[in-house]
Design an enzyme around this catalytic site. Structure first.
Site, short mmCIF file in Angstrom:
data_model
loop_
_atom_site.label_atom_id
_atom_site.label_comp_id
_atom_site.label_asym_id
_atom_site.label_seq_id
_atom_site.Cartn_x
_atom_site.Cartn_y
_atom_site.Cartn_z
N ASP A 17 52.83 49.20 52.67
CA ASP A 17 52.07 49.78 51.57
C ASP A 17 50.59 49.73 51.93
O ASP A 17 50.20 49.04 52.87
CB ASP A 17 52.33 48.97 50.28
CG ASP A 17 51.55 49.51 49.10
OD1 ASP A 17 51.56 50.74 48.90
OD2 ASP A 17 50.91 48.73 48.38
N SER A 18 49.78 50.43 51.14
CA SER A 18 48.33 50.37 51.33
C SER A 18 47.79 48.97 51.03
O SER A 18 46.69 48.64 51.44
CB SER A 18 47.66 51.38 50.41
OG SER A 18 48.06 51.15 49.07
N CYS A 80 54.62 52.92 49.62
CA CYS A 80 53.43 53.53 49.01
C CYS A 80 53.71 54.99 48.66
O CYS A 80 54.08 55.79 49.53
CB CYS A 80 52.29 53.44 50.01
SG CYS A 80 50.75 54.11 49.40
N GLU A 162 45.71 44.97 39.42
CA GLU A 162 45.24 43.95 40.36
C GLU A 162 44.45 42.87 39.62
O GLU A 162 44.42 41.71 40.02
CB GLU A 162 44.42 44.59 41.47
CG GLU A 162 45.28 45.57 42.25
CD GLU A 162 44.96 45.67 43.72
OE1 GLU A 162 43.92 45.16 44.14
OE2 GLU A 162 45.77 46.28 44.44
N CYS A 194 53.76 55.15 41.42
CA CYS A 194 52.75 54.36 42.14
C CYS A 194 53.26 52.93 42.18
O CYS A 194 53.86 52.44 41.22
CB CYS A 194 51.41 54.43 41.41
SG CYS A 194 50.16 53.32 42.10
N HIS A 196 51.97 50.14 41.78
CA HIS A 196 51.48 49.17 40.79
C HIS A 196 52.08 49.37 39.39
O HIS A 196 52.01 48.49 38.56
CB HIS A 196 49.96 49.27 40.68
CG HIS A 196 49.22 48.77 41.88
ND1 HIS A 196 49.42 49.28 43.14
CD2 HIS A 196 48.29 47.79 42.02
CE1 HIS A 196 48.62 48.66 43.99
NE2 HIS A 196 47.93 47.75 43.34
N1 DGL Z 1 50.12 52.00 46.90
C1 DGL Z 1 49.47 53.13 46.30
C2 DGL Z 1 50.54 54.12 45.80
O1 DGL Z 1 51.67 53.78 45.53
C3 DGL Z 1 48.53 52.72 45.19
C4 DGL Z 1 47.31 51.98 45.67
C5 DGL Z 1 46.39 52.84 46.54
O2 DGL Z 1 45.74 53.77 46.02
O3 DGL Z 1 46.33 52.58 47.72
O4 DGL Z 1 50.24 55.28 45.67
#
Ligand code: DGL
Length: 279
Positions: A17-18, A80, A162, A194, A196
């Site tokens: 993931d990011s 992600c 977060e 997403c 989160h």
């Molecule tokens: N992990 C990203 C997503 O699922 C969200 C956080 C980001 O913008 O990097 O799109």
């Protein structure tokens, strides 16, 4: 060739993931496949991806794919949504014989299996990049043929998650504002597009005016897809269960936040500083 890799049962599953959000996917995978070893990579040095260009996200994602291949993974899960939207095809090419699953395809498949009405109306919430790519719309059309897709970018939700403001009044008002962009009564399903957003499931369920709206959590969907894939291809491990975590920056901060996303404390986090040199 795919079969050869999966027959090496003991190889770990790679999840990336990011940043930290993909731990919601790791949590779901740990629950669905408790005997698998997992290697997780969170690109904390370069997060967020959701506001970056497709080209940039693609370049980062390919570096991480290389890193996971170096770790000998038998399967890659793109946790992600932004990466799934921008770079899935490139990752599949780079991963060669290693199967690659992504949250967007898994979420769309979950919708198609959830017994909705013909031509359902599906809401998608995600980052700006995910919404602009229309990748969920394409995946839903591919799965269902006929579907109305309404999308809403919710850039404020990642920082709120977060910060731990999950049930906070600010989160409630923000979410309400975003949900109002839909005609929420008309939604047959809402995809949490997403990493989160699964943290806000309670909040969303309380805000949605119709209890009939199915909430689809892409994290659970990809875990179910991974399990199905491993079973079908005879690739399940029965003796693993380890979780190794790598980040590109600030492991301490990652550790502090991890429990909220993973549902349990994280102890071992390694830092990787030379990602681009792996290419
Ligand atoms: N992990 C990203 C997503 O699922 C969200 C956080 C980001 O913008 O990097 O799109």
């Amino acid at each position: 060739m795919t079969k050869d890799i999966l027959h090496d049962h003991h190889r770990p599953i790679g999840i990336f993931d990011s940043g930290i959000g993909g731990l919601t996917v790791a949590k779901a995978v740990k629950l669905a496949l408790p005997n698998e070893d997992i290697v997780y990579f969170g690109d904390t040095a370069r997060v967020p991806y959701g506001v970056k260009s497709e080209e940039t996200v693609r370049a980062y994602a390919l570096e991480i794919t290389h890193f996971l291949m170096d770790k000998g993974v038998k399967m890659i899960l793109i946790a992600c949504n932004t990466v799934s939207a921008s770079a899935k095809e490139d990752i599949i090419l780079r991963a060669e014989s290693i199967p690659v699953l992504d949250v967007i395809s898994a979420g769309a498949q979950a919708i198609s299996e959830s017994g909705l009405v013909a031509t359902p109306t599906v809401g998608v919430i995600g980052t700006i990049a995910t919404v602009q790519s229309k990748a969920y719309e394409a995946a839903l059309i591919q799965q269902l043929g006929s579907v109305n897709v309404i999308q809403q970018a919710c850039p404020l939700l990642v920082p709120l998650a977060e910060e731990g403001w999950i049930e906070h009044e600010v989160a409630r008002l923000t979410m309400k504002e975003y949900i109002q962009a839909f005609d929420p009564h008309s939604l047959d399903a809402l995809i949490l597009g997403c990493t989160h957003y699964p943290l806000f499931t309670n909040l969303i369920t309380n805000i949605m005016p119709s209890r009939q709206t199915r909430i689809i959590d892409s994290a659970e969907s990809i875990a179910a897809s991974a399990k199905q894939y491993l079973i079908e291809h005879g690739g399940c491990n029965t003796q693993g269960g380890s979780f190794n975590c790598y980040v590109s920056d600030r492991p301490k901060r990652f550790q502090e936040l991890a429990e909220r996303f993973l549902g349990e404390p994280l102890t071992n986090i390694d830092i990787v500083s030379d990602l681009e040199n792996l290419l």
